[in-house]
Design a protein around this motif. Structure first.
Motif, PDB file in Angstrom:
ATOM      1  N   GLY A  90      48.957  84.150  12.665  1.00  0.00           N
ATOM      2  CA  GLY A  90      48.335  82.701  12.773  1.00  0.00           C
ATOM      3  C   GLY A  90      46.805  82.745  12.346  1.00  0.00           C
ATOM      4  N   LYS A  91      46.224  83.646  11.493  1.00  0.00           N
ATOM      5  CA  LYS A  91      44.880  83.681  11.396  1.00  0.00           C
ATOM      6  C   LYS A  91      44.437  82.308  10.713  1.00  0.00           C
ATOM      7  N   THR A  92      44.849  81.985   9.488  1.00  0.00           N
ATOM      8  CA  THR A  92      44.484  81.126   8.723  1.00  0.00           C
ATOM      9  C   THR A  92      44.695  79.841   9.511  1.00  0.00           C
ATOM     10  N   THR A  93      45.413  79.370  10.151  1.00  0.00           N
ATOM     11  CA  THR A  93      45.810  78.116  11.089  1.00  0.00           C
ATOM     12  C   THR A  93      44.741  77.974  12.054  1.00  0.00           C
ATOM     13  N   THR A  94      44.482  79.203  12.816  1.00  0.00           N
ATOM     14  CA  THR A  94      43.639  79.194  13.653  1.00  0.00           C
ATOM     15  C   THR A  94      42.193  79.172  13.236  1.00  0.00           C
ATOM     16  N   LYS A 151      24.409  82.182   1.589  1.00  0.00           N
ATOM     17  CA  LYS A 151      23.064  81.275   1.418  1.00  0.00           C
ATOM     18  C   LYS A 151      23.606  79.971   1.081  1.00  0.00           C
ATOM     19  N   ARG A 152      24.769  79.520   0.519  1.00  0.00           N
ATOM     20  CA  ARG A 152      25.155  78.408   0.240  1.00  0.00           C
ATOM     21  C   ARG A 152      25.569  77.900   1.570  1.00  0.00           C
ATOM     22  N   LEU A 153      26.257  78.409   2.452  1.00  0.00           N
ATOM     23  CA  LEU A 153      26.873  77.934   3.749  1.00  0.00           C
ATOM     24  C   LEU A 153      25.746  77.773   4.416  1.00  0.00           C
ATOM     25  N   SER A 154      24.480  78.802   4.651  1.00  0.00           N
ATOM     26  CA  SER A 154      23.783  78.689   5.643  1.00  0.00           C
ATOM     27  C   SER A 154      22.787  77.262   5.436  1.00  0.00           C
ATOM     28  N   GLY A 155      22.891  76.683   4.206  1.00  0.00           N
ATOM     29  CA  GLY A 155      22.191  75.401   3.819  1.00  0.00           C
ATOM     30  C   GLY A 155      22.799  74.347   4.730  1.00  0.00           C
ATOM     31  N   THR A 156      23.927  74.281   5.239  1.00  0.00           N
ATOM     32  CA  THR A 156      24.299  73.208   5.856  1.00  0.00           C
ATOM     33  C   THR A 156      25.248  73.619   7.220  1.00  0.00           C
ATOM     34  N   CYS A 157      25.505  74.912   7.540  1.00  0.00           N
ATOM     35  CA  CYS A 157      26.241  75.068   8.539  1.00  0.00           C
ATOM     36  C   CYS A 157      25.415  76.006   9.672  1.00  0.00           C
ATOM     37  N   ASP A 158      25.969  76.111  10.778  1.00  0.00           N
ATOM     38  CA  ASP A 158      25.399  76.640  11.967  1.00  0.00           C
ATOM     39  C   ASP A 158      26.321  77.896  12.483  1.00  0.00           C
ATOM     40  N   VAL A 159      27.735  77.667  11.963  1.00  0.00           N
ATOM     41  CA  VAL A 159      28.609  78.689  12.554  1.00  0.00           C
ATOM     42  C   VAL A 159      29.654  78.871  11.551  1.00  0.00           C
ATOM     43  N   ILE A 160      29.874  80.084  11.165  1.00  0.00           N
ATOM     44  CA  ILE A 160      30.864  80.390   9.947  1.00  0.00           C
ATOM     45  C   ILE A 160      32.247  81.044  10.650  1.00  0.00           C
ATOM     46  N   ILE A 161      33.446  80.374  10.215  1.00  0.00           N
ATOM     47  CA  ILE A 161      34.601  81.157  10.483  1.00  0.00           C
ATOM     48  C   ILE A 161      35.029  81.705   9.496  1.00  0.00           C
ATOM     49  N   ILE A 162      35.296  83.040   9.701  1.00  0.00           N
ATOM     50  CA  ILE A 162      35.836  83.979   8.493  1.00  0.00           C
ATOM     51  C   ILE A 162      37.266  84.295   8.797  1.00  0.00           C
ATOM     52  N   ASP A 163      38.162  83.987   7.738  1.00  0.00           N
ATOM     53  CA  ASP A 163      39.676  84.440   7.693  1.00  0.00           C
ATOM     54  C   ASP A 163      39.699  85.682   6.903  1.00  0.00           C
ATOM     55  N   THR A 164      40.635  86.421   7.338  1.00  0.00           N
ATOM     56  CA  THR A 164      40.625  87.744   6.520  1.00  0.00           C
ATOM     57  C   THR A 164      42.096  88.056   6.333  1.00  0.00           C
ATOM     58  N   PRO A 165      42.439  89.157   5.625  1.00  0.00           N
ATOM     59  CA  PRO A 165      44.079  89.434   5.053  1.00  0.00           C
ATOM     60  C   PRO A 165      44.793  90.075   6.463  1.00  0.00           C
ATOM     61  N   GLY A 166      46.084  89.884   6.320  1.00  0.00           N
ATOM     62  CA  GLY A 166      46.855  90.646   7.357  1.00  0.00           C
ATOM     63  C   GLY A 166      46.444  92.114   6.987  1.00  0.00           C
ATOM     64  N   VAL A 190      34.332  89.238  16.285  1.00  0.00           N
ATOM     65  CA  VAL A 190      35.656  89.562  15.682  1.00  0.00           C
ATOM     66  C   VAL A 190      36.784  89.433  16.549  1.00  0.00           C
ATOM     67  N   HIS A 191      37.631  88.385  16.009  1.00  0.00           N
ATOM     68  CA  HIS A 191      38.658  88.111  17.139  1.00  0.00           C
ATOM     69  C   HIS A 191      39.893  88.636  16.703  1.00  0.00           C
ATOM     70  N   LEU A 192      40.571  89.491  17.547  1.00  0.00           N
ATOM     71  CA  LEU A 192      41.853  89.966  17.101  1.00  0.00           C
ATOM     72  C   LEU A 192      42.994  88.795  17.476  1.00  0.00           C
ATOM     73  N   VAL A 193      43.659  88.511  16.315  1.00  0.00           N
ATOM     74  CA  VAL A 193      44.668  87.419  16.705  1.00  0.00           C
ATOM     75  C   VAL A 193      46.173  88.031  16.792  1.00  0.00           C
ATOM     76  N   ILE A 194      46.765  88.035  18.167  1.00  0.00           N
ATOM     77  CA  ILE A 194      47.956  88.516  18.423  1.00  0.00           C
ATOM     78  C   ILE A 194      49.031  87.422  18.783  1.00  0.00           C
ATOM     79  N   PRO A 195      50.257  87.360  18.180  1.00  0.00           N
ATOM     80  CA  PRO A 195      51.119  86.654  18.840  1.00  0.00           C
ATOM     81  C   PRO A 195      51.612  87.075  20.230  1.00  0.00           C
ATOM     82  N   ALA A 196      51.626  85.854  20.976  1.00  0.00           N
ATOM     83  CA  ALA A 196      51.776  86.014  22.491  1.00  0.00           C
ATOM     84  C   ALA A 196      53.207  86.655  22.721  1.00  0.00           C
ATOM     85  N   SER A 197      54.129  86.524  21.706  1.00  0.00           N
ATOM     86  CA  SER A 197      55.653  87.044  21.929  1.00  0.00           C
ATOM     87  C   SER A 197      55.452  88.793  21.794  1.00  0.00           C
ATOM     88  N   LEU A 198      54.378  89.019  20.973  1.00  0.00           N
ATOM     89  CA  LEU A 198      54.659  90.505  20.799  1.00  0.00           C
ATOM     90  C   LEU A 198      54.834  91.609  22.103  1.00  0.00           C
TER      91      LEU A 198
END
Length: 284
Positions: A90-94, A151-166, A190-198
């Motif tokens: 659920g990384k992308t949705t998060t 550089k492009r994001l720094s022009g308008t953003c203060d925090v950047i959320i980065i999505d990565t592959p599984g 770096v946030h490790l996304v883990i399903p609670a049912s695992l």
């Protein structure tokens, strides 16, 4: 690994049960959960209680450090939060929830960046959310594009959320490539996304796989996802504690951005319920 210091108390009414708990566990006792049971046909109140010192110990294990007052660094670089984890966690949705929820980071304006270029659907999903919420969005394919995208994001953003592959054990070369790319982005968290049912043992193994190595940065925080798929949320606190990482958030559904909750308060609410807990306990 189990961290439960809670005890059960039973009586004919809540005030008497609370008094018993207080005499046993101390004046600072906290009632975690309550339920009504029948004992020999007589209705009784049963509570799950723990000393507040035990609650404080659990909170200390889970509580993340606060965000900096100014999300930008001295050189103007935005604060970067990366999400990593297994396929389907659920990384992308998060990432979308974090980026499009108004006021998520106070007055700091978020942006989205993805290095998950192996899954076209994921890029399209993030692009759609970013467009609807008017959130800046960048796609990075290799390390040569990192500086320009930042550089492009720094022009308008203060925090950047980065999505990565599984992460797939069968694709070590691809894993090495995206982890090197993530290192080039130098995330602050770096946030490790883990399903609670695992299963807890599998979660711990995954946690080890995302540890820092000599060559790569590792997970610093935990996000438990899909909490709504765990009956009664029992055992989720023990799962989080077993991974030994601070937990800023949990997710409990697919709705963007509403199904994202503060992690510590939600996990404390579920603490004390074992994985095989009876279904009728109610949070106090």
């Amino acid at each position: 690994m189990h961290f439960n210091s809670a005890e059960r108390f039973r009586g004919v009414d809540l005030s008497r049960v609370a008094d018993r708990a207080r005499r046993t566990l101390g004046d600072d006792v906290m009632i975690l959960h309550t339920r009504t049971v029948r004992d020999g046909g007589v209705p009784m109140v049963e509570v799950l209680a723990a000393p507040s010192t035990a609650i404080d110990r659990v909170r200390a294990r889970l509580e993340p450090a606060p965000f900096p007052v100014n999300m930008r660094k001295a050189d103007g670089r935005p604060y970067c939060i990366a999400l990593v984890g297994p396929t389907g966690a659920g990384k992308t949705t998060t990432a979308a929830k974090l980026a499009v929820r108004r006021g998520m980071f106070g007055a700091a304006r978020p942006g989205l960046l993805t290095i998950d270029t192996y899954r076209v659907g994921g890029m399209e999903q993030l692009a759609t959310y970013a467009d609807l919420a008017d959130v800046p969005f960048e796609v990075v394919y290799d390390a040569r594009e990192v500086d320009a995208a930042m550089k492009r994001l720094s022009g308008t953003c203060d925090v950047i959320i980065i999505d990565t592959p599984g992460r797939s054990p069968a694709s070590a070369e691809l894993t090495e490539r995206w982890r090197s790319l993530l290192d080039a982005l130098a995330p602050d968290e770096v946030h490790l996304v883990i399903p609670a049912s695992l299963r807890a043992d599998l979660a711990v193994d995954i946690g080890r796989a995302y540890r820092a190595t000599r060559n790569h940065c590792g997970a610093t925080h935990l996000i438990l996802s899909k909490v709504d798929e765990v009956p009664r949320e029992s055992g989720i606190s023990d799962l989080a504690l077993s991974l030994e990482m601070p937990t800023r958030w949990v997710t409990d559904g697919q709705d963007v951005p509403s199904d994202l909750k503060p992690g510590v308060s939600r996990l404390l609410r579920a603490w004390g319920l074992s994985a095989d807990a009876e279904p009728d306990w109610m949070p106090a």
